[in-house]
Design a protein around this motif. Structure first.
Motif, PDB file in Angstrom:
ATOM      1  N   GLU A   1      11.741  -4.372  -3.220  1.00 27.54           N
ATOM      2  CA  GLU A   1      13.057  -3.743  -3.361  1.00 27.54           C
ATOM      3  C   GLU A   1      13.031  -2.692  -4.462  1.00 27.54           C
ATOM      4  N   ASN A   2      12.297  -2.954  -5.523  1.00 25.52           N
ATOM      5  CA  ASN A   2      12.177  -1.963  -6.595  1.00 25.52           C
ATOM      6  C   ASN A   2      11.434  -0.713  -6.115  1.00 25.52           C
ATOM      7  N   VAL A   3      10.437  -0.890  -5.271  1.00 29.40           N
ATOM      8  CA  VAL A   3       9.638   0.241  -4.785  1.00 29.40           C
ATOM      9  C   VAL A   3      10.377   1.013  -3.697  1.00 29.40           C
ATOM     10  N   LEU A   4      10.960   0.282  -2.743  1.00 26.31           N
ATOM     11  CA  LEU A   4      11.616   0.935  -1.602  1.00 26.31           C
ATOM     12  C   LEU A   4      13.044   1.368  -1.906  1.00 26.31           C
ATOM     13  N   GLY A   5      13.666   0.701  -2.848  1.00 29.24           N
ATOM     14  CA  GLY A   5      15.096   0.899  -3.070  1.00 29.24           C
ATOM     15  C   GLY A   5      15.863  -0.168  -2.295  1.00 29.24           C
ATOM     16  N   SER A   6      17.035  -0.513  -2.782  1.00 26.44           N
ATOM     17  CA  SER A   6      17.786  -1.611  -2.182  1.00 26.44           C
ATOM     18  C   SER A   6      18.157  -1.341  -0.729  1.00 26.44           C
ATOM     19  N   LYS A   7      18.551  -0.106  -0.405  1.00 28.40           N
ATOM     20  CA  LYS A   7      18.966   0.209   0.953  1.00 28.40           C
ATOM     21  C   LYS A   7      17.815   0.058   1.940  1.00 28.40           C
TER      22      LYS A   7
ATOM     23  N   ILE B   1       8.016  -8.462   5.445  1.00 27.19           N
ATOM     24  CA  ILE B   1       7.879  -8.248   4.003  1.00 27.19           C
ATOM     25  C   ILE B   1       6.423  -8.416   3.574  1.00 27.19           C
ATOM     26  N   LEU B   2       5.767  -9.457   4.073  1.00 29.94           N
ATOM     27  CA  LEU B   2       4.367  -9.682   3.712  1.00 29.94           C
ATOM     28  C   LEU B   2       3.489  -8.515   4.156  1.00 29.94           C
ATOM     29  N   PHE B   3       3.721  -8.055   5.395  1.00 37.39           N
ATOM     30  CA  PHE B   3       2.930  -6.935   5.892  1.00 37.39           C
ATOM     31  C   PHE B   3       3.169  -5.691   5.041  1.00 37.39           C
ATOM     32  N   THR B   4       4.426  -5.406   4.735  1.00 38.18           N
ATOM     33  CA  THR B   4       4.751  -4.214   3.943  1.00 38.18           C
ATOM     34  C   THR B   4       4.119  -4.288   2.560  1.00 38.18           C
ATOM     35  N   PHE B   5       4.137  -5.469   1.977  1.00 37.09           N
ATOM     36  CA  PHE B   5       3.519  -5.639   0.660  1.00 37.09           C
ATOM     37  C   PHE B   5       2.028  -5.313   0.734  1.00 37.09           C
ATOM     38  N   ALA B   6       1.351  -5.853   1.764  1.00 39.47           N
ATOM     39  CA  ALA B   6      -0.083  -5.584   1.912  1.00 39.47           C
ATOM     40  C   ALA B   6      -0.341  -4.128   2.275  1.00 39.47           C
ATOM     41  N   TYR B   7       0.591  -3.510   2.983  1.00 44.83           N
ATOM     42  CA  TYR B   7       0.465  -2.096   3.366  1.00 44.83           C
ATOM     43  C   TYR B   7       0.544  -1.196   2.133  1.00 44.83           C
ATOM     44  N   LEU B   8       1.452  -1.519   1.224  1.00 46.86           N
ATOM     45  CA  LEU B   8       1.646  -0.686   0.042  1.00 46.86           C
ATOM     46  C   LEU B   8       0.671  -1.022  -1.086  1.00 46.86           C
TER      47      LEU B   8
ATOM     48  N   TRP C   1       8.994   6.178   7.579  1.00 48.70           N
ATOM     49  CA  TRP C   1       9.385   6.607   6.236  1.00 48.70           C
ATOM     50  C   TRP C   1       8.256   7.351   5.508  1.00 48.70           C
ATOM     51  N   LYS C   2       7.097   7.406   6.153  1.00 49.10           N
ATOM     52  CA  LYS C   2       5.924   8.139   5.627  1.00 49.10           C
ATOM     53  C   LYS C   2       5.437   7.565   4.292  1.00 49.10           C
ATOM     54  N   TYR C   3       5.490   6.251   4.168  1.00 50.79           N
ATOM     55  CA  TYR C   3       4.909   5.603   2.988  1.00 50.79           C
ATOM     56  C   TYR C   3       3.403   5.486   3.163  1.00 50.79           C
ATOM     57  N   GLN C   4       2.704   5.606   2.047  1.00 51.30           N
ATOM     58  CA  GLN C   4       1.257   5.396   2.029  1.00 51.30           C
ATOM     59  C   GLN C   4       0.917   4.367   0.972  1.00 51.30           C
ATOM     60  N   SER C   5      -0.272   3.834   1.059  1.00 52.72           N
ATOM     61  CA  SER C   5      -0.708   2.831   0.110  1.00 52.72           C
ATOM     62  C   SER C   5      -0.698   3.390  -1.313  1.00 52.72           C
ATOM     63  N   TYR C   6      -0.295   2.567  -2.265  1.00 53.06           N
ATOM     64  CA  TYR C   6      -0.355   2.957  -3.659  1.00 53.06           C
ATOM     65  C   TYR C   6      -1.706   2.635  -4.263  1.00 53.06           C
ATOM     66  N   GLN C   7      -2.604   2.046  -3.462  1.00 58.20           N
ATOM     67  CA  GLN C   7      -3.921   1.645  -3.966  1.00 58.20           C
ATOM     68  C   GLN C   7      -4.989   2.058  -2.968  1.00 58.20           C
TER      69      GLN C   7
END
Length: 267
Positions: free
Chosen positions: A78-84, A193-200, A260-266
């Motif tokens: 939520e901190n990374v994506l924003g609450s919305k 949520i788990l997938f998104t966490f591993a994706y980022l 949303w065009k997010y990419q991995s932070y790592q």
């Protein structure tokens, strides 16, 4: 992770816990039947259930595992994506996973209805055994009375009206019972949520409880996806877990990340 709860994580935890309390404390209303996701022809079906099912849990182990994952991984996302966007992720993956499950469930139960109708038109022991093998395998394996009826009693006297009626009533009952089994739980959204966490954060090391070893997020979630895929393909008749909803949650999470065009932070 999980130490400072963010606004929408708090709200989601509260809603799930309140409904869990209602399921186990309010006995005048069958909350699971009301809010769980039913087959459209079920007597319990309501149009809001494809949404409300993801907030319903019957037992402690079920809600604990889902809410623990939300508590641990939700705040950081939520901190990374924003609450919305975090809320959109949670709801879309829950709805998407439920939609995939609902579609396949509809096809399977429709086939079961057709098979039951075919048997009722031609109530032979062969058709009854075929119906049971296709749609009531668990009953055949664990119900000695049904097994003996299908394998020996009915075939020994196939023109007996009483036996034919008993077989027809079972086929109708098992079909209706299958229609009335709801899907419940936040697992589709949690898997998203788990997938998104591993994706980022694919290379972030997570400490497992059992065994207590560190493992990168991409390997942990990847192993979970492989396990869910295996269980889905295996199709154990005694397994009542909606594996397709879990995989659907991951699929819709991936589609959202791409949109949303997010990419991995790592990298």
């Amino acid at each position: 992770m999980g130490q400072n709860l963010t606004p929408n994580v708090k709200i989601l935890l509260l809603i799930n816990l309140l409904i869990f309390g209602a399921v186990n404390l309010i006995h005048s209303i069958d909350v699971v039947a009301l809010l769980g996701y039913h087959y459209p022809k079920s007597e319990y079906f309501q149009v809001f259930q494809p949404f409300t099912y993801m907030f319903v849990h019957r037992d402690f182990a079920h809600i604990f595992s889902n809410m623990f994952a939300l508590f641990i991984f939700g705040p950081m996302l939520e901190n990374v994506l924003g609450s919305k966007r975090f809320l959109i992720l949670y709801l879309v993956t829950g709805l998407g996973g439920g939609a995939l499950y609902g579609l396949v469930n509809f096809v399977e139960i429709h086939q079961m209805e057709a098979s039951a109708a075919q048997f009722i038109l031609s109530s032979t022991p062969e058709n009854f055994l075929a119906f049971c093998q296709d749609h009531a395998e668990v009953y055949l394996q664990h119900n000695t009375t049904l097994y003996n009826f299908a394998e020996s009693i009915f075939p020994a006297d196939p023109n007996n009206p009483g036996l034919q009626k008993e077989a027809v009533e079972f086929a109708r009952k098992i079909t209706i019972d299958r229609m009335n089994i709801p899907m419940i739980g936040a697992s589709g959204a949690i898997f998203g949520i788990l997938f998104t966490f591993a994706y980022l954060f694919p290379n972030l090391r997570l400490m497992l409880l059992f065994p207590p070893i560190p493992i990168k997020a991409k390997y942990l979630v990847g192993a979970y996806i492989l396990y869910e895929t295996y269980e889905l393909i295996n199709q154990n008749p005694a397994d009542n877990v909606a594996h397709l909803a879990h995989l659907g949650g991951a699929l819709f999470a991936y589609l959202l990340m791409r949109h949303w065009k997010y990419q991995s932070y790592q990298n």
